[in-house]
Write a protein that holds these residues in place. Structure first.
Motif, PDB file in Angstrom:
ATOM      1  N   VAL A 111       0.878  -1.166   0.000  1.00 31.16           N
ATOM      2  CA  VAL A 111       0.000   0.000   0.000  1.00 31.16           C
ATOM      3  C   VAL A 111       0.916   1.216   0.000  1.00 31.16           C
ATOM      4  O   VAL A 111       1.670   1.439   0.935  1.00 31.16           O
ATOM      5  CB  VAL A 111      -0.945   0.038   1.228  1.00 31.16           C
ATOM      6  CG1 VAL A 111      -1.748   1.331   1.230  1.00 31.16           C
ATOM      7  CG2 VAL A 111      -1.861  -1.164   1.241  1.00 31.16           C
TER       8      VAL A 111
ATOM      9  N   ALA B 249       1.045   5.306  -0.460  1.00 29.18           N
ATOM     10  CA  ALA B 249       0.213   6.515  -0.405  1.00 29.18           C
ATOM     11  C   ALA B 249       0.936   7.699  -1.028  1.00 29.18           C
ATOM     12  O   ALA B 249       2.131   7.894  -0.805  1.00 29.18           O
ATOM     13  CB  ALA B 249      -0.155   6.834   1.035  1.00 29.18           C
TER      14      ALA B 249
ATOM     15  N   HIS C 152     -10.090   1.150  -9.842  1.00 28.12           N
ATOM     16  CA  HIS C 152      -9.721   2.526  -9.546  1.00 28.12           C
ATOM     17  C   HIS C 152     -10.936   3.338  -9.112  1.00 28.12           C
ATOM     18  O   HIS C 152     -12.072   2.981  -9.401  1.00 28.12           O
ATOM     19  CB  HIS C 152      -9.069   3.183 -10.761  1.00 28.12           C
ATOM     20  CG  HIS C 152     -10.021   3.474 -11.868  1.00 28.12           C
ATOM     21  ND1 HIS C 152     -10.488   2.505 -12.710  1.00 28.12           N
ATOM     22  CD2 HIS C 152     -10.601   4.633 -12.278  1.00 28.12           C
ATOM     23  CE1 HIS C 152     -11.305   3.048 -13.599  1.00 28.12           C
ATOM     24  NE2 HIS C 152     -11.398   4.338 -13.356  1.00 28.12           N
TER      25      HIS C 152
ATOM     26  N   GLN D  44     -13.302   3.812   4.367  1.00 31.28           N
ATOM     27  CA  GLN D  44     -12.306   3.699   3.306  1.00 31.28           C
ATOM     28  C   GLN D  44     -11.097   2.906   3.801  1.00 31.28           C
ATOM     29  O   GLN D  44     -10.588   2.039   3.102  1.00 31.28           O
ATOM     30  CB  GLN D  44     -11.864   5.085   2.847  1.00 31.28           C
ATOM     31  CG  GLN D  44     -10.800   5.039   1.762  1.00 31.28           C
ATOM     32  CD  GLN D  44     -10.308   6.426   1.397  1.00 31.28           C
ATOM     33  OE1 GLN D  44     -10.391   7.357   2.189  1.00 31.28           O
ATOM     34  NE2 GLN D  44      -9.787   6.547   0.201  1.00 31.28           N
ATOM     35  N   ARG D  45     -10.641   3.199   5.013  1.00 33.83           N
ATOM     36  CA  ARG D  45      -9.489   2.487   5.574  1.00 33.83           C
ATOM     37  C   ARG D  45      -9.790   0.999   5.695  1.00 33.83           C
ATOM     38  O   ARG D  45      -8.968   0.149   5.333  1.00 33.83           O
ATOM     39  CB  ARG D  45      -9.122   3.060   6.944  1.00 33.83           C
ATOM     40  CG  ARG D  45      -7.964   2.312   7.592  1.00 33.83           C
ATOM     41  CD  ARG D  45      -7.473   2.980   8.870  1.00 33.83           C
ATOM     42  NE  ARG D  45      -8.446   3.753   9.578  1.00 33.83           N
ATOM     43  CZ  ARG D  45      -9.087   3.330  10.664  1.00 33.83           C
ATOM     44  NH1 ARG D  45      -8.868   2.154  11.154  1.00 33.83           N
ATOM     45  NH2 ARG D  45      -9.963   4.103  11.270  1.00 33.83           N
TER      46      ARG D  45
ATOM     47  N   LEU E 241      -9.759  -0.603   2.240  1.00 36.78           N
ATOM     48  CA  LEU E 241      -8.392  -0.732   1.741  1.00 36.78           C
ATOM     49  C   LEU E 241      -7.631  -1.828   2.471  1.00 36.78           C
ATOM     50  O   LEU E 241      -6.878  -2.591   1.867  1.00 36.78           O
ATOM     51  CB  LEU E 241      -7.650   0.598   1.858  1.00 36.78           C
ATOM     52  CG  LEU E 241      -8.040   1.662   0.858  1.00 36.78           C
ATOM     53  CD1 LEU E 241      -7.359   2.986   1.182  1.00 36.78           C
ATOM     54  CD2 LEU E 241      -7.707   1.228  -0.550  1.00 36.78           C
TER      55      LEU E 241
ATOM     56  N   HIS F 231      -5.994  -5.058   0.726  1.00 37.15           N
ATOM     57  CA  HIS F 231      -4.576  -5.320   0.954  1.00 37.15           C
ATOM     58  C   HIS F 231      -4.364  -6.704   1.554  1.00 37.15           C
ATOM     59  O   HIS F 231      -3.468  -7.437   1.147  1.00 37.15           O
ATOM     60  CB  HIS F 231      -3.990  -4.233   1.865  1.00 37.15           C
ATOM     61  CG  HIS F 231      -2.533  -4.389   2.107  1.00 37.15           C
ATOM     62  ND1 HIS F 231      -2.037  -4.580   3.366  1.00 37.15           N
ATOM     63  CD2 HIS F 231      -1.472  -4.396   1.268  1.00 37.15           C
ATOM     64  CE1 HIS F 231      -0.719  -4.689   3.294  1.00 37.15           C
ATOM     65  NE2 HIS F 231      -0.362  -4.576   2.034  1.00 37.15           N
TER      66      HIS F 231
ATOM     67  N   VAL G  43      -1.951  -1.477  -3.686  1.00 36.02           N
ATOM     68  CA  VAL G  43      -2.853  -0.327  -3.627  1.00 36.02           C
ATOM     69  C   VAL G  43      -2.029   0.954  -3.714  1.00 36.02           C
ATOM     70  O   VAL G  43      -1.101   1.154  -2.942  1.00 36.02           O
ATOM     71  CB  VAL G  43      -3.679  -0.321  -2.316  1.00 36.02           C
ATOM     72  CG1 VAL G  43      -4.591   0.895  -2.257  1.00 36.02           C
ATOM     73  CG2 VAL G  43      -4.463  -1.613  -2.160  1.00 36.02           C
TER      74      VAL G  43
ATOM     75  N   VAL H  87      -2.790   4.820  -3.304  1.00 35.04           N
ATOM     76  CA  VAL H  87      -3.858   5.671  -2.787  1.00 35.04           C
ATOM     77  C   VAL H  87      -3.352   7.105  -2.679  1.00 35.04           C
ATOM     78  O   VAL H  87      -2.189   7.339  -2.372  1.00 35.04           O
ATOM     79  CB  VAL H  87      -4.371   5.151  -1.415  1.00 35.04           C
ATOM     80  CG1 VAL H  87      -3.277   5.165  -0.369  1.00 35.04           C
ATOM     81  CG2 VAL H  87      -5.561   5.943  -0.924  1.00 35.04           C
ATOM     82  N   SER H  88      -4.230   8.040  -2.982  1.00 39.26           N
ATOM     83  CA  SER H  88      -3.917   9.453  -2.859  1.00 39.26           C
ATOM     84  C   SER H  88      -4.870  10.046  -1.840  1.00 39.26           C
ATOM     85  O   SER H  88      -6.074   9.804  -1.911  1.00 39.26           O
ATOM     86  CB  SER H  88      -4.109  10.125  -4.221  1.00 39.26           C
ATOM     87  OG  SER H  88      -4.099  11.509  -4.080  1.00 39.26           O
ATOM     88  N   SER H  89      -4.341  10.820  -0.914  1.00 40.11           N
ATOM     89  CA  SER H  89      -5.198  11.367   0.128  1.00 40.11           C
ATOM     90  C   SER H  89      -4.608  12.630   0.723  1.00 40.11           C
ATOM     91  O   SER H  89      -3.403  12.866   0.650  1.00 40.11           O
ATOM     92  CB  SER H  89      -5.385  10.318   1.232  1.00 40.11           C
ATOM     93  OG  SER H  89      -6.197  10.822   2.262  1.00 40.11           O
TER      94      SER H  89
ATOM     95  N   VAL I  48      -3.835   7.611   6.043  1.00 36.10           N
ATOM     96  CA  VAL I  48      -2.879   6.855   5.234  1.00 36.10           C
ATOM     97  C   VAL I  48      -1.766   6.276   6.092  1.00 36.10           C
ATOM     98  O   VAL I  48      -1.234   5.211   5.793  1.00 36.10           O
ATOM     99  CB  VAL I  48      -2.303   7.660   4.045  1.00 36.10           C
ATOM    100  CG1 VAL I  48      -3.383   8.043   3.073  1.00 36.10           C
ATOM    101  CG2 VAL I  48      -1.503   8.846   4.487  1.00 36.10           C
TER     102      VAL I  48
END
Length: 192
Positions: free
Chosen positions: A35, A37, A84, A121-122, A125, A129, A135, A137-139, A145
Motif C-alpha cells: 500500500v 500513499a 480505480h 475507506q481504511r 483498503l 490489501h 494499492v 492511494v492518494s489522500s 494513510v
C-alpha cells in the motif's frame, strides 16, 4: 529465477499540458502487495499520476508499466484485476450519505456500516490489501494513510520531493517541512 515485475512502475514519466507541466519526470515503484500513499497539496500532481497509471491519459515522456506491461500498449485483458476510483467516489445520488455508507459496508462484509467515511475507506483498503492486492492511494488525510500505508510519498508542484517515515508522531509537521523547503528552494532559484 526471474522476479515478478512491480505492480506499478513509473520510469521518468511526465505529463505536460498546454497550461504547463502537471508531472515532471517521475520515478515511482509500487511493489506487489504494497500500500503506497501519495500525499500533496491540491494541484500537486497526484491525480495526474493516477491517471497516467490507469492509462486515462498518456505520458508526454517516459513510461508507465502495470505488472511489467507499458500501459500505452496494454490490451483490455491486461487491465483485469485493476480497479480505480479517481476524483468522484461512486455513490447513489438519490441516497443519503449514511445509506451509501451502509451499502458500501455490506458489500465489504462489515457488520456495522454506519462508520465515518474515512474509517470505512481504511477498512475497505485494509481488506483489499489483506487479499494480496497492491494499492496506490492518494489522500489529504495523513492520519488515515499512516494507518494503512507501507510507504508514503510526498508530491509538490509535479515532483516527488520526499518520503514520510512511518510511525512518526509528527507526520503533518514533516509533510509541511518538505513542501515549504521545496517552495523556498524554487524561490531562491527564481532570484538567481
Amino acid at each position: 529465477m526471474p522476479t515478478e515485475p512491480a505492480a506499478v512502475e513509473l520510469v521518468a514519466a511526465a505529463k505536460v499540458y498546454r497550461e504547463g507541466s502537471a508531472l515532471q519526470p517521475t520515478n515511482l515503484v509500487l511493489h506487489r502487495g504494497q500500500v503506497h500513499a501519495l500525499v500533496g497539496l491540491n494541484g500537486a500532481g497526484k491525480t495526474t499520476l493516477m491517471r497516467l497509471v490507469l492509462g486515462i491519459t498518456a505520458p508526454t515522456a517516459g513510461r508507465v508499466l502495470v505488472r511489467g506491461v507499458d500501459v500505452a500498449r496494454m490490451r483490455s485483458a491486461g487491465w483485469a484485476g485493476v480497479g480505480h476510483l479517481i476524483d468522484t467516489p461512486l455513490a447513489y445520488p438519490e441516497l443519503t450519505v449514511k445509506a451509501n455508507l451502509q451499502i458500501a459496508g455490506r458489500l465489504a462484509g462489515l457488520n456495522r456500516a454506519d462508520a465515518h467515511a474515512a474509517a470505512l475507506q481504511r477498512i475497505l483498503l485494509e481488506r483489499v490489501h489483506e487479499a494480496g492486492a497492491s494499492v496506490l492511494v492518494s489522500s489529504h488525510h495523513l492520519d488515515e494513510v499512516a494507518r494503512i500505508a507501507d510507504q508514503i510519498t510526498v508530491i509538490n508542484a509535479g515532483r516527488i520531493i520526499g518520503e514520510l517515515a512511518l510511525g512518526g508522531f509528527v507526520l503533518e509537521r514533516r509533510f509541511f517541512d518538505l513542501v515549504n523547503a521545496d517552495v523556498e528552494a524554487k524561490l531562491l532559484v527564481g532570484k538567481s
